[in-house]
Design a protein around this motif. Structure first.
Motif, PDB file in Angstrom:
ATOM      1  N   GLU A   1      34.099  10.645  28.425  1.00 14.42           N
ATOM      2  CA  GLU A   1      34.755  11.561  27.485  1.00 14.42           C
ATOM      3  C   GLU A   1      34.931  12.942  28.124  1.00 14.42           C
ATOM      4  O   GLU A   1      35.970  13.582  27.941  1.00 14.42           O
ATOM      5  CB  GLU A   1      33.951  11.672  26.186  1.00 14.42           C
ATOM      6  N   ALA A   2      33.919  13.390  28.873  1.00  9.98           N
ATOM      7  CA  ALA A   2      34.020  14.702  29.527  1.00  9.98           C
ATOM      8  C   ALA A   2      35.159  14.704  30.543  1.00  9.98           C
ATOM      9  O   ALA A   2      35.843  15.710  30.734  1.00  9.98           O
ATOM     10  CB  ALA A   2      32.694  15.044  30.203  1.00  9.98           C
ATOM     11  N   GLN A   3      35.380  13.563  31.153  1.00 12.82           N
ATOM     12  CA  GLN A   3      36.394  13.489  32.211  1.00 12.82           C
ATOM     13  C   GLN A   3      37.813  13.368  31.667  1.00 12.82           C
ATOM     14  O   GLN A   3      38.725  14.042  32.137  1.00 12.82           O
ATOM     15  CB  GLN A   3      36.087  12.274  33.089  1.00 12.82           C
ATOM     16  N   HIS A   4      38.010  12.520  30.663  1.00 14.49           N
ATOM     17  CA  HIS A   4      39.376  12.239  30.195  1.00 14.49           C
ATOM     18  C   HIS A   4      39.572  12.401  28.698  1.00 14.49           C
ATOM     19  O   HIS A   4      40.665  12.144  28.190  1.00 14.49           O
ATOM     20  CB  HIS A   4      39.774  10.806  30.577  1.00 14.49           C
TER      21      HIS A   4
ATOM     22  N   ARG B   1      44.270  13.996  25.260  1.00 13.36           N
ATOM     23  CA  ARG B   1      43.174  14.773  24.684  1.00 13.36           C
ATOM     24  C   ARG B   1      42.539  15.609  25.778  1.00 13.36           C
ATOM     25  O   ARG B   1      42.586  15.255  26.945  1.00 13.36           O
ATOM     26  CB  ARG B   1      42.116  13.832  24.093  1.00 13.36           C
ATOM     27  N   HIS B   2      41.909  16.703  25.362  1.00  6.99           N
ATOM     28  CA  HIS B   2      41.153  17.505  26.308  1.00  6.99           C
ATOM     29  C   HIS B   2      40.187  16.587  27.044  1.00  6.99           C
ATOM     30  O   HIS B   2      39.572  15.743  26.401  1.00  6.99           O
ATOM     31  CB  HIS B   2      40.397  18.585  25.542  1.00  6.99           C
ATOM     32  N   PRO B   3      39.985  16.693  28.349  1.00 10.76           N
ATOM     33  CA  PRO B   3      40.539  17.691  29.251  1.00 10.76           C
ATOM     34  C   PRO B   3      41.753  17.183  30.040  1.00 10.76           C
ATOM     35  O   PRO B   3      42.107  17.823  31.022  1.00 10.76           O
ATOM     36  CB  PRO B   3      39.358  17.940  30.192  1.00 10.76           C
ATOM     37  N   ASP B   4      42.363  16.088  29.634  1.00 12.35           N
ATOM     38  CA  ASP B   4      43.531  15.615  30.376  1.00 12.35           C
ATOM     39  C   ASP B   4      44.652  16.653  30.314  1.00 12.35           C
ATOM     40  O   ASP B   4      44.844  17.306  29.293  1.00 12.35           O
ATOM     41  CB  ASP B   4      44.026  14.284  29.791  1.00 12.35           C
TER      42      ASP B   4
END
Lengths: 299, 307
Positions: A239-242, B223-226
């Protein structure tokens, strides 16, 4: 025919975790599956897109009540395997479908989810409401007291706005107790109860029992691997990455803590007392010990 | 009889269909719409859905308490209202959902998309309900890009191999929230149904001629952080992207249209380009999305670089 099994839960009770675990169990990869590409379980029952595809109707032009009248037929159609007839659809041993709707009836008196025609059974995920409150507040970006209000509100709905189109239909959740009761007490389909706390303390045994209910007997090695691939650390890392597409917009940290008993350091005493007052009988029924004096009648 | 032009087809209708552009009453109709008895079921249907049945070239769609619609051979639509439904309610489904099925029945490529005119070519934005197609088209309209179509885009591959979109001149169909966020209250027309907060909105400008396709974008929410961006998938994925963005993808299989979409997809990907437009959903991000698109249009030769 591939059986349909609902994965029913009030939000923040381990439903998504279980879905990702199952997706890893059925994955052929030797790395954790991408949490934004969970193809092995259907998306949520309240999703608008699949309804429009099956009914050929632009649901954005229907009222919420009109949609609810058509929902049972669309679930029965999907459960009968018709949507799997498309060559591009993947096939898995069980069709798991997540749902946050309470087990209710539409204004025609039909079970919203189609009763026995819509699903062969349901796995109901529950979690200590005191832990749900803190997690739900984070999920809705609201104060914990407001989350507690909503959990006590028999009219609480998701996606009920009428001035825009949501990718999901209106979902009536009822109160936390009402939601749980609606699923436990309906007599249309069998229900297997999973407590989040049990899934956390003995993931393998609890998942194995839930999968057995759905008719699946996983290989022990593959199950252990799936559990590791669906660990809270891995989910948080991805989740932190994408980001996580199923999270509410602007909510970071859908996979927040993944613990049991966090309420002890997150809730004020008055909040704990309020939840226990609102939901005491259902907490008793599910085996969640209350910390405050019991004044209500037991169920 | 009322005459309309819908997705390039001459339509003669016994009932008024708001939101469509008028057609030439002297032109022989390719599709007729009439109010006539419609059965609840077809004889010997070979496919039965939750709201529809198909038997050969007959297709029955039922929207309970609104109407039943019988589509025959892609050429005629008979409808029978149910329980005294408001004619306006019947009309919105006729010109939208039902006509979309008819286009599939006619073996046409029809995308769930809105389209605007950029440098003389059509730029399409595909996505499911709620993906932001109409809002993006409306926001681009405010920047001077004429509307070509909203919600459905019928595509034809010409004899010269150039994919064309049939201009639809349909009005925009926007929710109240979008109308207020985009400042379009002055252009707001009637509600599509009297119980819905979704309205016809007059586009500032529209194009009524068929135009070649300049680019097709599949709207993808990130969505963040994409990070937002525009990607060009390979031709196989591009073709799949086109198929999943058909107006009713299930009908591609049911009407044996896979080959048509596959060939159409490869042609469009090769001549115009099929792209994935990755952006965050929401009104705040619209200016940045439009700036990104303008940059891309310069890059692919649809627009000249700003001086």
């Amino acid at each position: 025919m591939i059986p349909t099994v609902w994965l029913a839960s009030y939000p923040k009770s381990g439903n998504t975790w279980f879905r990702i675990l199952v997706a890893n169990l059925w994955s052929k990869l030797d790395t954790p599956i991408n949490i934004n590409l969970i193809h092995s379980t259907d998306s949520i029952a309240s999703g608008r897109n699949q309804f429009d595809r099956q009914t050929l109707i632009d649901s954005a032009l229907l009222t919420n009540d009109e949609i609810d009248r058509l929902r049972p037929a669309s679930y029965a159609y999907a459960a009968a395997g018709n949507t799997l007839a498309d060559p591009d659809d993947p096939c898995f041993p069980v069709r798991f479908v997540k749902v946050h709707d309470a087990y209710i009836r539409n204004d025609f008196g039909e079970a919203l989810l189609g009763g026995a025609a819509g699903g062969a059974g349901a796995i109901l995920f529950v979690r200590d409401p005191r832990d749900v409150a803190a997690s739900f507040a984070h999920h809705m970006r609201c104060p914990i007291d407001m989350a507690i209000d909503r959990m006590a509100d028999a009219n609480f709905c998701f996606a009920a706005a009428t001035d825009r189109v949501d990718r999901q239909f209106r979902q009536r959740l009822l109160s936390w107790s009402g939601f749980t009761r609606s699923w436990l007490d309906q007599r249309d389909i069998p229900v297997h109860l999973v407590r989040y706390e049990d899934l956390l303390s003995d993931t393998a045994a609890t998942a194995r029992a839930a999968l057995a209910f759905a008719g699946i007997e996983p290989d022990p090695v593959q199950l252990d691997r799936a559990i590791a691939f669906a660990s809270i650390g891995e989910l948080q890392r991805q989740e932190a990455q994408h980001g996580f597409r199923e999270a509410p917009r602007d909510v970071r940290g859908f996979f927040r803590r993944g613990v049991a008993g966090g309420w002890r350091d997150e809730l004020h005493p008055h909040q704990i007392a309020r939840i226990e007052r609102d939901h005491g009988p259902m907490m008793d029924r599910l085996g969640y010990d209350r910390s405050t004096v019991i004044t209500e009648q037991r169920l | 009889m009322f005459s309309y032009r819908v997705s390039g087809l001459a339509v003669a209708s016994e009932v008024d269909l708001p939101g469509l552009i008028p057609g030439d009453p002297d032109r022989a109709p390719e599709v007729t719409i009439r109010n006539a008895p419609v059965p609840f079921a077809l004889d010997d249907p070979e496919m039965v859905g939750p709201t529809w049945q198909r038997a050969g070239d007959r297709f029955l769609l039922r929207i309970p308490d609104i109407a039943r619609f019988l589509l025959e051979d892609g050429r005629s639509i008979a409808f029978e209202a149910e329980n005294g439904a408001d004619p306006q309610d019947v009309a919105v489904f006729l010109s939208g959902s039902v006509f979309g099925v008819l286009l599939h029945q006619r073996n046409q490529i029809v995308l769930h998309a809105s389209a605007v005119l950029v440098g003389g070519k059509a730029v399409l934005f595909c996505g499911a309900s709620g993906a932001g197609k109409s809002t993006l088209a409306a926001a681009l309209g405010k920047q001077g890009y004429p509307l070509i179509a909203d919600d459905q885009c019928a595509i034809e591959i010409g004899d010269d191999g150039i994919p064309m979109i049939q201009a639809d001149g349909r009005q925009l169909r926007l929710w109240e929230k979008s109308i207020s966020e985009l400042g379009l209250a002055e252009r707001r027309g009637d509600a599509m149904r009297n119980r819905l907060l979704k309205f016809y909105v007059d586009p500032a400008a529209s194009s009524e001629r068929p135009v070649p396709i300049g680019a097709v974008y599949a709207l993808t929410e990130i969505r963040h952080p994409d990070e937002p961006g525009i990607e060009r998938p390979n031709i196989v994925d591009a073709t799949k992207l086109l198929t999943v963005n058909a107006y009713r993808p299930m009908l591609i299989h049911r009407f044996a249209q896979r080959d048509v979409y596959f060939r159409g997809g490869t042609t469009i990907a090769a001549t115009s380009g099929i792209f994935r437009l990755k952006r965050r959903l929401g009104f705040d991000g619209l200016p940045a999305t439009i700036a990104m698109l303008r940059g891309h249009w310069t890059q692919i030769g649809l627009a000249e670089a700003a001086s």
